[in-house]
Design a protein around this motif. Structure first.
Motif, mmCIF file in Angstrom:
data_model
loop_
_atom_site.group_PDB
_atom_site.id
_atom_site.type_symbol
_atom_site.label_atom_id
_atom_site.label_comp_id
_atom_site.label_asym_id
_atom_site.label_seq_id
_atom_site.Cartn_x
_atom_site.Cartn_y
_atom_site.Cartn_z
ATOM 1 N N ARG A 168 5.016 -9.836 -10.534
ATOM 2 C CA ARG A 168 3.934 -8.978 -11.044
ATOM 3 C C ARG A 168 4.136 -7.540 -10.584
ATOM 4 O O ARG A 168 4.418 -7.273 -9.406
ATOM 5 C CB ARG A 168 2.585 -9.496 -10.548
ATOM 6 C CG ARG A 168 1.414 -8.557 -10.830
ATOM 7 C CD ARG A 168 0.100 -9.207 -10.519
ATOM 8 N NE ARG A 168 -0.991 -8.235 -10.524
ATOM 9 C CZ ARG A 168 -2.231 -8.508 -10.878
ATOM 10 N NH1 ARG A 168 -2.549 -9.729 -11.265
ATOM 11 N NH2 ARG A 168 -3.177 -7.581 -10.849
ATOM 12 N N ASP A 226 2.086 -3.885 -10.500
ATOM 13 C CA ASP A 226 0.812 -3.189 -10.647
ATOM 14 C C ASP A 226 1.062 -1.693 -10.682
ATOM 15 O O ASP A 226 1.828 -1.155 -9.870
ATOM 16 C CB ASP A 226 -0.120 -3.526 -9.480
ATOM 17 C CG ASP A 226 -0.696 -4.925 -9.598
ATOM 18 O OD1 ASP A 226 -1.744 -5.068 -10.252
ATOM 19 O OD2 ASP A 226 -0.088 -5.864 -9.049
ATOM 20 N N TYR A 276 -1.550 -4.057 -14.919
ATOM 21 C CA TYR A 276 -0.561 -4.980 -14.370
ATOM 22 C C TYR A 276 0.198 -5.663 -15.495
ATOM 23 O O TYR A 276 -0.289 -5.818 -16.618
ATOM 24 C CB TYR A 276 -1.224 -6.036 -13.470
ATOM 25 C CG TYR A 276 -1.936 -7.142 -14.217
ATOM 26 C CD1 TYR A 276 -1.266 -8.311 -14.577
ATOM 27 C CD2 TYR A 276 -3.278 -7.015 -14.580
ATOM 28 C CE1 TYR A 276 -1.909 -9.320 -15.265
ATOM 29 C CE2 TYR A 276 -3.927 -8.023 -15.264
ATOM 30 C CZ TYR A 276 -3.238 -9.175 -15.605
ATOM 31 O OH TYR A 276 -3.872 -10.175 -16.298
#
Length: 386
Positions: free
Chosen positions: A21, A23, A36
């Motif tokens: 992930r 962000d 995100y």
């Protein structure tokens, strides 16, 4: 603040049970957006080209420079400049702006032998997959793009479709999710200006997992026009790490449907609908459903297309509203297909002509009224249930 700023807020590597992930923060004079992107295939990158793609529309709309608090590859930065020149020439309400990264690096080639294609299950993406099945090794779907992140039943249905198609074709299905829509939609129209940049943002995060990412084209080479994803601009976001290809060809939408009409996998899983209808894979009533069902019926394949559960009725086809000039291409192609088929079906011919002859302003007004009625019905239904 007299600039748009993009910076990395966090990175999480892929772990067992959790996808990688990224962000980001996109700061504009009006507000700061927390964005995100997470999913399978997402890789750590030496630069934040993904952030630049997400901040670019806000910068061009406001006319403010884009400051990138991170590195950009030299090839990518040069391509962004060329993109802005072509984009702003087509859409003069936007302005080319300065893009100022913290540093510039020379990207190195990464050879994985893999090729990905974005895949929603629609006509364009199914056609790109079938046409390129000798090269494509991964298909990518973005949750939050056309299915809301909180619409869990539809998310599960899409993932089931993607996994089934991938398994049957011997390739990988890469589900990705993101809340990037707001930062783009606040500064441009999603279909006309924004959705291509959303695809680019995800494609850049796949560098290192694949060598090439294909974006299925909606229009043939002869029908090309400035659009969110466009033959003239998509490739400009490539560099030595990843090639981004707009998959346009001589095939019109009708030619694509003709090919898919003979593909059992497509007839089983074709997903053209963005409407939220409980228990329905395709609603069989919206413009995209009706145009596709009409084509399949005229090609003699609708009965085998289990992805469409409701019958095709000409009076419903006549009610379809075309709110943009580009939509008329598809109705015209269906009319041509009806003539080519030699089928005597005056009700369908009148229905398609009704779509084409209805003024755009009337279509827009009708669609606005229908949405208002739907909202009232939902509210009344909730009130009754309460």
């Amino acid at each position: 603040m007299r600039e748009v700023v993009v910076r990395v807020a966090g990175w999480r590597a892929a772990e067992e049970g959790a996808s990688a992930r990224l962000d980001l923060l996109v700061e504009t004079p009006q507000r700061t957006y927390s964005v995100y992107i997470a999913g399978q295939g997402v890789q750590p990158q030496p630069g934040i080209e993904t952030g630049a793609a997400l901040g670019l529309l806000a910068a061009m709309r406001t006319g403010l420079p884009l400051r990138v608090e991170g590195a950009l590859s030299a090839t990518f930065l040069e391509g962004v400049g060329a993109y802005m020149q072509r984009f702003t020439a087509a859409f003069p309400e936007f302005k080319a702006v300065a893009v100022r990264p913290a540093s510039i690096y020379q990207a190195g080639a990464v050879s994985t032998g893999r090729c990905a294609s974005f895949f929603s299950g629609g006509v364009d993406s199914f056609f790109t997959l079938m046409k390129g099945k000798q090269q494509i090794t991964d298909i990518v779907y973005i949750h939050g793009f056309d299915v809301r992140l909180d619409d869990l039943p539809r998310r599960q249905a899409v993932d089931a479709m993607g996994n089934a198609v991938a398994q049957e074709m011997g390739i990988r299905y890469l589900p990705v999710e993101s809340n990037m829509g707001k930062v783009l939609q606040d500064f441009g129209a999603w279909p006309q200006h924004a959705h291509g940049l959303a695809l680019i943002a995800v494609a850049r995060l796949l560098a290192g997992h694949v060598d090439e990412v294909r974006i299925p084209g909606s229009f043939s080479i002869a029908e090309q026009k400035p659009w969110g994803t466009w033959l003239e601009t998509d490739h400009l976001f490539s560099d030595e790490r990843v090639r981004i290809v707009h998959d346009a060809c001589e095939a019109r939408r009708m030619d694509k449907v003709r090919r898919l009409a003979n593909e059992p996998l497509a007839l089983k899983y074709l997903r053209v609908c963005w409407e939220r209808v409980d228990g329905m894979y395709n609603c069989c009533r919206c413009e995209k459903c009706m145009r596709t069902m009409t084509s399949l019926e005229l090609l003699g394949s609708l009965e085998q297309a289990t992805a469409f559960a409701l019958p095709l009725e000409p009076w419903r086809v006549a009610r379809v509203c075309l709110p943009r000039p580009g939509f008329r291409i598809f109705a015209q192609q269906n009319l041509e297909l009806l003539r080519e088929s030699g089928r005597h079906w005056p009700e369908m011919e009148r229905a398609l002509r009704a779509q084409l002859e209805r003024p755009i302003w009337v279509s827009r007004l009708r669609l606005k009224w229908r949405k208002r009625v739907q909202r009232w019905r939902r509210r009344l239904g909730l009130a009754a249930a309460g």
